[in-house]
Design an enzyme around this catalytic site. Structure first.
Site, PDB file in Angstrom:
ATOM      1  N   ASP A 194       9.989  16.662  -4.001  1.00 32.16           N
ATOM      2  CA  ASP A 194      11.817  17.345  -4.558  1.00 32.16           C
ATOM      3  C   ASP A 194      12.724  16.150  -3.751  1.00 32.16           C
ATOM      4  O   ASP A 194      12.718  15.857  -2.891  1.00 32.16           O
ATOM      5  CB  ASP A 194      12.025  18.297  -4.518  1.00 32.16           C
ATOM      6  CG  ASP A 194      11.527  19.105  -5.258  1.00 32.16           C
ATOM      7  OD1 ASP A 194      10.116  19.329  -5.838  1.00 32.16           O
ATOM      8  OD2 ASP A 194      11.935  20.340  -6.154  1.00 32.16           O
ATOM      9  N   HIS A 229      16.319  15.490  -6.122  1.00 32.73           N
ATOM     10  CA  HIS A 229      17.127  16.224  -6.343  1.00 32.73           C
ATOM     11  C   HIS A 229      19.517  15.526  -6.363  1.00 32.73           C
ATOM     12  O   HIS A 229      20.106  16.393  -5.598  1.00 32.73           O
ATOM     13  CB  HIS A 229      17.395  18.102  -5.785  1.00 32.73           C
ATOM     14  CG  HIS A 229      16.820  18.734  -6.314  1.00 32.73           C
ATOM     15  ND1 HIS A 229      16.587  19.515  -7.772  1.00 32.73           N
ATOM     16  CD2 HIS A 229      15.577  19.898  -5.590  1.00 32.73           C
ATOM     17  CE1 HIS A 229      15.684  20.589  -8.295  1.00 32.73           C
ATOM     18  NE2 HIS A 229      14.998  20.781  -6.797  1.00 32.73           N
ATOM     19  N   ASP A 269      11.590  16.390  -9.893  1.00 35.07           N
ATOM     20  CA  ASP A 269      12.642  17.035  -9.768  1.00 35.07           C
ATOM     21  C   ASP A 269      14.057  16.119  -8.812  1.00 35.07           C
ATOM     22  O   ASP A 269      14.480  15.823  -8.040  1.00 35.07           O
ATOM     23  CB  ASP A 269      12.332  18.196  -8.944  1.00 35.07           C
ATOM     24  CG  ASP A 269      12.224  19.504  -9.460  1.00 35.07           C
ATOM     25  OD1 ASP A 269      12.117  19.797 -10.931  1.00 35.07           O
ATOM     26  OD2 ASP A 269      12.350  20.968  -8.743  1.00 35.07           O
ATOM     27  N   ASN A 328       9.941  20.545 -13.199  1.00 41.59           N
ATOM     28  CA  ASN A 328      10.641  21.582 -14.193  1.00 41.59           C
ATOM     29  C   ASN A 328      12.173  21.353 -14.413  1.00 41.59           C
ATOM     30  O   ASN A 328      12.828  21.421 -15.091  1.00 41.59           O
ATOM     31  CB  ASN A 328      10.514  22.795 -13.922  1.00 41.59           C
ATOM     32  CG  ASN A 328      10.845  23.396 -11.798  1.00 41.59           C
ATOM     33  OD1 ASN A 328      10.831  22.397 -11.144  1.00 41.59           O
ATOM     34  ND2 ASN A 328      11.937  24.399 -12.076  1.00 41.59           N
ATOM     35  N   HIS A 329      12.691  20.316 -13.601  1.00 40.55           N
ATOM     36  CA  HIS A 329      14.241  20.211 -13.654  1.00 40.55           C
ATOM     37  C   HIS A 329      14.140  19.086 -14.838  1.00 40.55           C
ATOM     38  O   HIS A 329      15.172  18.977 -15.165  1.00 40.55           O
ATOM     39  CB  HIS A 329      15.052  20.229 -12.212  1.00 40.55           C
ATOM     40  CG  HIS A 329      14.631  21.002 -11.386  1.00 40.55           C
ATOM     41  ND1 HIS A 329      16.050  21.628 -12.062  1.00 40.55           N
ATOM     42  CD2 HIS A 329      14.660  22.248 -10.908  1.00 40.55           C
ATOM     43  CE1 HIS A 329      16.623  22.869 -10.787  1.00 40.55           C
ATOM     44  NE2 HIS A 329      15.720  22.995 -10.572  1.00 40.55           N
ATOM     45  N   HIS A 364       3.642  18.563 -10.411  1.00 36.55           N
ATOM     46  CA  HIS A 364       5.288  19.138  -9.269  1.00 36.55           C
ATOM     47  C   HIS A 364       4.856  20.401  -9.065  1.00 36.55           C
ATOM     48  O   HIS A 364       4.893  21.004  -7.296  1.00 36.55           O
ATOM     49  CB  HIS A 364       6.201  19.270 -10.157  1.00 36.55           C
ATOM     50  CG  HIS A 364       7.491  19.457  -9.609  1.00 36.55           C
ATOM     51  ND1 HIS A 364       8.030  18.743  -8.987  1.00 36.55           N
ATOM     52  CD2 HIS A 364       8.654  20.618 -10.413  1.00 36.55           C
ATOM     53  CE1 HIS A 364       9.775  19.628  -8.209  1.00 36.55           C
ATOM     54  NE2 HIS A 364       9.327  20.422  -9.672  1.00 36.55           N
ATOM     55  N   HIS A 374       7.970  21.076  -5.583  1.00 36.17           N
ATOM     56  CA  HIS A 374       8.697  22.341  -6.237  1.00 36.17           C
ATOM     57  C   HIS A 374       9.744  23.236  -4.910  1.00 36.17           C
ATOM     58  O   HIS A 374       9.876  24.637  -5.719  1.00 36.17           O
ATOM     59  CB  HIS A 374       7.895  23.495  -7.043  1.00 36.17           C
ATOM     60  CG  HIS A 374       8.254  23.712  -8.034  1.00 36.17           C
ATOM     61  ND1 HIS A 374       8.845  23.650  -8.654  1.00 36.17           N
ATOM     62  CD2 HIS A 374       7.331  25.332  -7.936  1.00 36.17           C
ATOM     63  CE1 HIS A 374       8.925  25.200  -9.552  1.00 36.17           C
ATOM     64  NE2 HIS A 374       8.283  25.502  -9.276  1.00 36.17           N
TER      65      HIS A 374
END
EC number: 3.1.3.16
Length: 369
Positions: free
Chosen positions: A117, A119, A145, A177-178, A227, A301
């Protein structure tokens, strides 16, 4: 291992993390009342941005004009300056003509550097490339992500997509998932696009583009990368190849599970506290690896304080590449290098100093969401 309790938007869960650092931009802007008039049901319809209206019948072939344009965009973005809306549209249209031809299970050759990730922590992404080496010299695999939570999701995803189009065989960007229309409305990317562009157009372009990201990768037929985790509906990698990924992330089913599930100390399958996906035990991961002749499942994740963590007797590794997650969690980040002989090395790193921010040492988080 700490679980980052993101949940599907239909559960009406609001952001659970209160930032403790002072910033010009709030993490989620807390401006839902002002933004409400900007949003409509049509925003959730795949394809509403038009970036895929004229898809090519063959992969994008770079010419001098394209290369020069991409190099200019990458140079601009490297200064943490967002592209114009028109340039985002051009970039996303080019990216569709690269990503649509990639498989659900993207084959990857070694050596490769595997990342978790990010982010929206753009300056830490630049630090990652310093630690791991510049692309295209280094072959990179990112496991999703790229947006939400951090302050620079627009710049982060723009930079990675531009790098993907510029060096399509040297960087792979999987879907997390984002990378979802619903999740990004809750956790920051939607609001950031409104703030930086004055409309939801750029958000629509990128969320339409997310539908084309591959959902898994297979490194030298031995390391399965994704992920989230495994699905009770998926026993073989060939079943992943058969999925229709060109859609919004479903609320349930195998595609959802691959992006949402987590390993667990308990055996078998369990109900995920996230509200999507499942938990899976060591018996499940061992059986999946045996069935598919794998040596390892690599996934992201979840926040892990050292940047990486083994589970299930080293059948599974979690990699997290956002140091001091959300600018307050105090964790290190890591990337995993896999060489030609499948030897693995983890490179850990601390957060980069953002311009205008004093250097501070890592601290223990008060709590984690």
């Amino acid at each position: 291992m700490d679980t980052d309790l993101d949940v599907p938007m239909q559960d009406a869960v609001t952001e659970q993390l209160t930032p403790t650092v002072s910033e010009d931009m709030d993490l989620n802007n807390n401006s839902s009342d002002n933004n409400a008039e900007e949003f409509s049901v049509d925003d959730l319809k795949p394809g509403s941005s038009g970036i895929a209206d004229h898809k090519s019948s063959k992969p994008l072939e770079l010419n001098n004009t394209n290369i020069n344009q991409l190099d200019q965009w990458i140079e601009h973005l490297s200064k943490c300056e967002p592209l114009s809306e028109d340039d985002v549209a051009r970039l996303c249209k080019m990216a569709v003509d690269v990503l649509q031809f990639e498989e659900n299970v993207k084959p990857i050759n070694v050596p490769v550097t595997i990342c978790g990730d990010v982010h929206g922590q753009f300056h830490d992404l630049l630090e990652l490339f310093k630690i791991g080496g510049p692309c295209p010299d280094t072959n990179y695999l990112f496991m999703g992500d790229y947006v939400d939570r951090g302050y620079y999701s627009v710049e982060t995803v723009s930079y990675l997509v531009a790098m993907k189009v510029r060096y399509p065989h040297r960087i792979t960007i999987l879907r997390g998932n984002h990378e979802s229309r619903q999740i990004t409305q809750v956790y920051g990317f939607y609001d950031e696009c409104l703030r930086k562009y004055g409309s939801a157009n750029v958000w629509k372009m990128f969320t339409d583009l997310f539908d084309y990201f591959p959902i898994t990768a297979l490194v030298d037929n031995k390391i399965f990368c994704l992920h989230g985790g495994l699905s009770p509906m998926i026993e073989t990698i060939d079943q992943v190849r058969e999925l229709n990924r060109i859609q919004e992330v479903p609320h349930e089913g195998p595609m959802c599970d691959l992006l949402w599930s987590d390993p667990d100390d308990r055996g078998g399958w369990g109900i995920s506290p996230r509200g999507a996906g499942f938990t899976f035990g060591q018996d499940v991961s061992e059986q999946f690896n045996h069935t598919n002749d794998l040596s390892l499942i690599a996934r992201a994740h979840q926040l892990v304080m050292e940047g990486y963590a083994w589970s299930h007797q080293q059948n599974v590794v979690t990699i997290f590449s956002a140091p001091n997650y959300c600018y307050r969690c105090g964790n290190q980040a890591a990337i995993m290098e896999v060489d030609e002989n499948h030897n693995r090395q983890f490179l850990q790193y601390d957060p980069s100093v953002r311009p205008g921010e004093p250097s501070v040492s890592r601290k223990t988080p008060d709590y984690f969401l």
